[in-house]
Motif scaffolding. Structure first.
Motif, PDB file in Angstrom:
ATOM      1  N   ASP A  21      35.475  36.347  40.925  1.00  0.00           N
ATOM      2  CA  ASP A  21      34.931  37.679  41.201  1.00  0.00           C
ATOM      3  C   ASP A  21      36.023  38.594  41.742  1.00  0.00           C
ATOM      4  O   ASP A  21      36.146  39.744  41.331  1.00  0.00           O
ATOM      5  N   TRP A  22      36.833  38.085  42.638  1.00  0.00           N
ATOM      6  CA  TRP A  22      37.923  38.870  43.225  1.00  0.00           C
ATOM      7  C   TRP A  22      38.959  39.223  42.161  1.00  0.00           C
ATOM      8  O   TRP A  22      39.387  40.375  42.065  1.00  0.00           O
ATOM      9  N   PHE A  23      39.340  38.232  41.338  1.00  0.00           N
ATOM     10  CA  PHE A  23      40.306  38.508  40.270  1.00  0.00           C
ATOM     11  C   PHE A  23      39.752  39.535  39.287  1.00  0.00           C
ATOM     12  O   PHE A  23      40.475  40.408  38.823  1.00  0.00           O
ATOM     13  N   ARG A  24      38.479  39.456  38.985  1.00  0.00           N
ATOM     14  CA  ARG A  24      37.850  40.358  38.012  1.00  0.00           C
ATOM     15  C   ARG A  24      37.712  41.778  38.570  1.00  0.00           C
ATOM     16  O   ARG A  24      38.050  42.752  37.884  1.00  0.00           O
ATOM     17  N   HIS A  25      37.232  41.913  39.803  1.00  0.00           N
ATOM     18  CA  HIS A  25      36.886  43.240  40.317  1.00  0.00           C
ATOM     19  C   HIS A  25      37.962  43.889  41.180  1.00  0.00           C
ATOM     20  O   HIS A  25      38.067  45.122  41.174  1.00  0.00           O
ATOM     21  N   GLN A  26      38.729  43.127  41.905  1.00  0.00           N
ATOM     22  CA  GLN A  26      39.759  43.707  42.767  1.00  0.00           C
ATOM     23  C   GLN A  26      41.121  43.750  42.075  1.00  0.00           C
ATOM     24  O   GLN A  26      41.802  44.762  42.122  1.00  0.00           O
ATOM     25  N   ILE A  27      41.508  42.656  41.452  1.00  0.00           N
ATOM     26  CA  ILE A  27      42.786  42.585  40.745  1.00  0.00           C
ATOM     27  C   ILE A  27      42.657  43.179  39.342  1.00  0.00           C
ATOM     28  O   ILE A  27      43.619  43.662  38.768  1.00  0.00           O
ATOM     29  N   ARG A  28      41.444  43.144  38.814  1.00  0.00           N
ATOM     30  CA  ARG A  28      41.132  43.660  37.476  1.00  0.00           C
ATOM     31  C   ARG A  28      41.895  42.917  36.383  1.00  0.00           C
ATOM     32  O   ARG A  28      42.438  43.520  35.459  1.00  0.00           O
ATOM     33  N   ASP A  29      41.882  41.602  36.547  1.00  0.00           N
ATOM     34  CA  ASP A  29      42.512  40.731  35.561  1.00  0.00           C
ATOM     35  C   ASP A  29      41.418  39.839  34.969  1.00  0.00           C
ATOM     36  O   ASP A  29      41.087  38.794  35.522  1.00  0.00           O
ATOM     37  N   LYS A  30      40.861  40.282  33.866  1.00  0.00           N
ATOM     38  CA  LYS A  30      39.751  39.583  33.227  1.00  0.00           C
ATOM     39  C   LYS A  30      40.149  38.182  32.791  1.00  0.00           C
ATOM     40  O   LYS A  30      39.377  37.233  32.927  1.00  0.00           O
ATOM     41  N   ASP A  31      41.352  38.033  32.248  1.00  0.00           N
ATOM     42  CA  ASP A  31      41.787  36.724  31.765  1.00  0.00           C
ATOM     43  C   ASP A  31      41.981  35.722  32.903  1.00  0.00           C
ATOM     44  O   ASP A  31      41.590  34.563  32.784  1.00  0.00           O
ATOM     45  N   LEU A  32      42.556  36.161  33.995  1.00  0.00           N
ATOM     46  CA  LEU A  32      42.715  35.287  35.161  1.00  0.00           C
ATOM     47  C   LEU A  32      41.348  34.931  35.729  1.00  0.00           C
ATOM     48  O   LEU A  32      41.113  33.792  36.140  1.00  0.00           O
ATOM     49  N   ALA A  33      40.435  35.869  35.733  1.00  0.00           N
ATOM     50  CA  ALA A  33      39.075  35.605  36.206  1.00  0.00           C
ATOM     51  C   ALA A  33      38.394  34.553  35.330  1.00  0.00           C
ATOM     52  O   ALA A  33      37.750  33.633  35.847  1.00  0.00           O
ATOM     53  N   LEU A  34      38.543  34.663  34.014  1.00  0.00           N
ATOM     54  CA  LEU A  34      37.943  33.679  33.109  1.00  0.00           C
ATOM     55  C   LEU A  34      38.554  32.296  33.305  1.00  0.00           C
ATOM     56  O   LEU A  34      37.843  31.287  33.326  1.00  0.00           O
ATOM     57  N   GLU A  35      39.871  32.237  33.462  1.00  0.00           N
ATOM     58  CA  GLU A  35      40.549  30.968  33.703  1.00  0.00           C
ATOM     59  C   GLU A  35      40.061  30.334  35.009  1.00  0.00           C
ATOM     60  O   GLU A  35      39.830  29.130  35.082  1.00  0.00           O
ATOM     61  N   THR A  36      39.866  31.154  36.023  1.00  0.00           N
ATOM     62  CA  THR A  36      39.408  30.666  37.314  1.00  0.00           C
ATOM     63  C   THR A  36      37.943  30.237  37.260  1.00  0.00           C
ATOM     64  O   THR A  36      37.552  29.264  37.908  1.00  0.00           O
ATOM     65  N   THR A  37      37.136  30.921  36.475  1.00  0.00           N
ATOM     66  CA  THR A  37      35.729  30.551  36.325  1.00  0.00           C
ATOM     67  C   THR A  37      35.592  29.122  35.814  1.00  0.00           C
ATOM     68  O   THR A  37      34.721  28.377  36.264  1.00  0.00           O
ATOM     69  N   VAL A  38      36.452  28.739  34.894  1.00  0.00           N
ATOM     70  CA  VAL A  38      36.427  27.372  34.365  1.00  0.00           C
ATOM     71  C   VAL A  38      36.652  26.373  35.503  1.00  0.00           C
ATOM     72  O   VAL A  38      35.952  25.363  35.600  1.00  0.00           O
ATOM     73  N   VAL A  39      37.594  26.666  36.375  1.00  0.00           N
ATOM     74  CA  VAL A  39      37.885  25.779  37.509  1.00  0.00           C
ATOM     75  C   VAL A  39      36.707  25.763  38.483  1.00  0.00           C
ATOM     76  O   VAL A  39      36.312  24.706  38.974  1.00  0.00           O
ATOM     77  N   GLU A  40      36.137  26.923  38.740  1.00  0.00           N
ATOM     78  CA  GLU A  40      35.016  27.017  39.677  1.00  0.00           C
ATOM     79  C   GLU A  40      33.825  26.166  39.223  1.00  0.00           C
ATOM     80  O   GLU A  40      33.104  25.613  40.048  1.00  0.00           O
ATOM     81  N   LYS A  41      33.640  26.063  37.924  1.00  0.00           N
ATOM     82  CA  LYS A  41      32.487  25.337  37.386  1.00  0.00           C
ATOM     83  C   LYS A  41      32.761  23.857  37.131  1.00  0.00           C
ATOM     84  O   LYS A  41      31.835  23.095  36.880  1.00  0.00           O
ATOM     85  N   ASP A  42      34.025  23.457  37.187  1.00  0.00           N
ATOM     86  CA  ASP A  42      34.394  22.071  36.899  1.00  0.00           C
ATOM     87  C   ASP A  42      34.284  21.223  38.162  1.00  0.00           C
ATOM     88  O   ASP A  42      35.214  21.146  38.962  1.00  0.00           O
ATOM     89  N   GLU A  43      33.151  20.577  38.331  1.00  0.00           N
ATOM     90  CA  GLU A  43      32.903  19.778  39.530  1.00  0.00           C
ATOM     91  C   GLU A  43      33.616  18.428  39.485  1.00  0.00           C
ATOM     92  O   GLU A  43      33.565  17.676  40.457  1.00  0.00           O
ATOM     93  N   THR A  44      34.281  18.122  38.371  1.00  0.00           N
ATOM     94  CA  THR A  44      35.035  16.869  38.300  1.00  0.00           C
ATOM     95  C   THR A  44      36.402  16.991  38.969  1.00  0.00           C
ATOM     96  O   THR A  44      37.027  15.981  39.274  1.00  0.00           O
ATOM     97  N   LEU A  45      36.862  18.227  39.190  1.00  0.00           N
ATOM     98  CA  LEU A  45      38.152  18.437  39.848  1.00  0.00           C
ATOM     99  C   LEU A  45      38.025  18.219  41.347  1.00  0.00           C
ATOM    100  O   LEU A  45      37.089  18.712  41.970  1.00  0.00           O
TER     101      LEU A  45
END
Length: 73
Positions: A21-45
């Motif tokens: 959310d911070w990368f998407r709305h404050q940094i305005r980097d959609k691609d970094l936000a998408l990459e981070t979303t994958v990590v946020e949802k990966d409970e195996t990490l």
């Protein structure tokens, strides 16, 4: 700065989607936000693995190479 946050606090914000959310709305980097979303949802990490993936993504996108490539002649 992120390296100084304890695992419990970092994991709370990671699972809440705060980093993407911070990368998407404050940094305005959609691609970094998408990459981070994958990590946020990966409970195996593990906490350490997810921290490394996110911390590696930022300088990969925002740090210039130490040397410039040779110019084409």
């Amino acid at each position: 700065m992120a390296e100084g946050i304890d695992d419990k606090t970092r994991d709370y914000h990671l699972r809440a989607g705060d980093y993407s959310d911070w990368f998407r709305h404050q940094i305005r980097d959609k691609d970094l936000a998408l990459e981070t979303t994958v990590v946020e949802k990966d409970e195996t990490l593990s906490s350490q693995e997810s921290r490394k993936v996110v911390l590696d993504a930022v300088p990969r996108r925002y740090t210039a190479p130490a040397t410039a490539p040779d110019a084409q002649r």
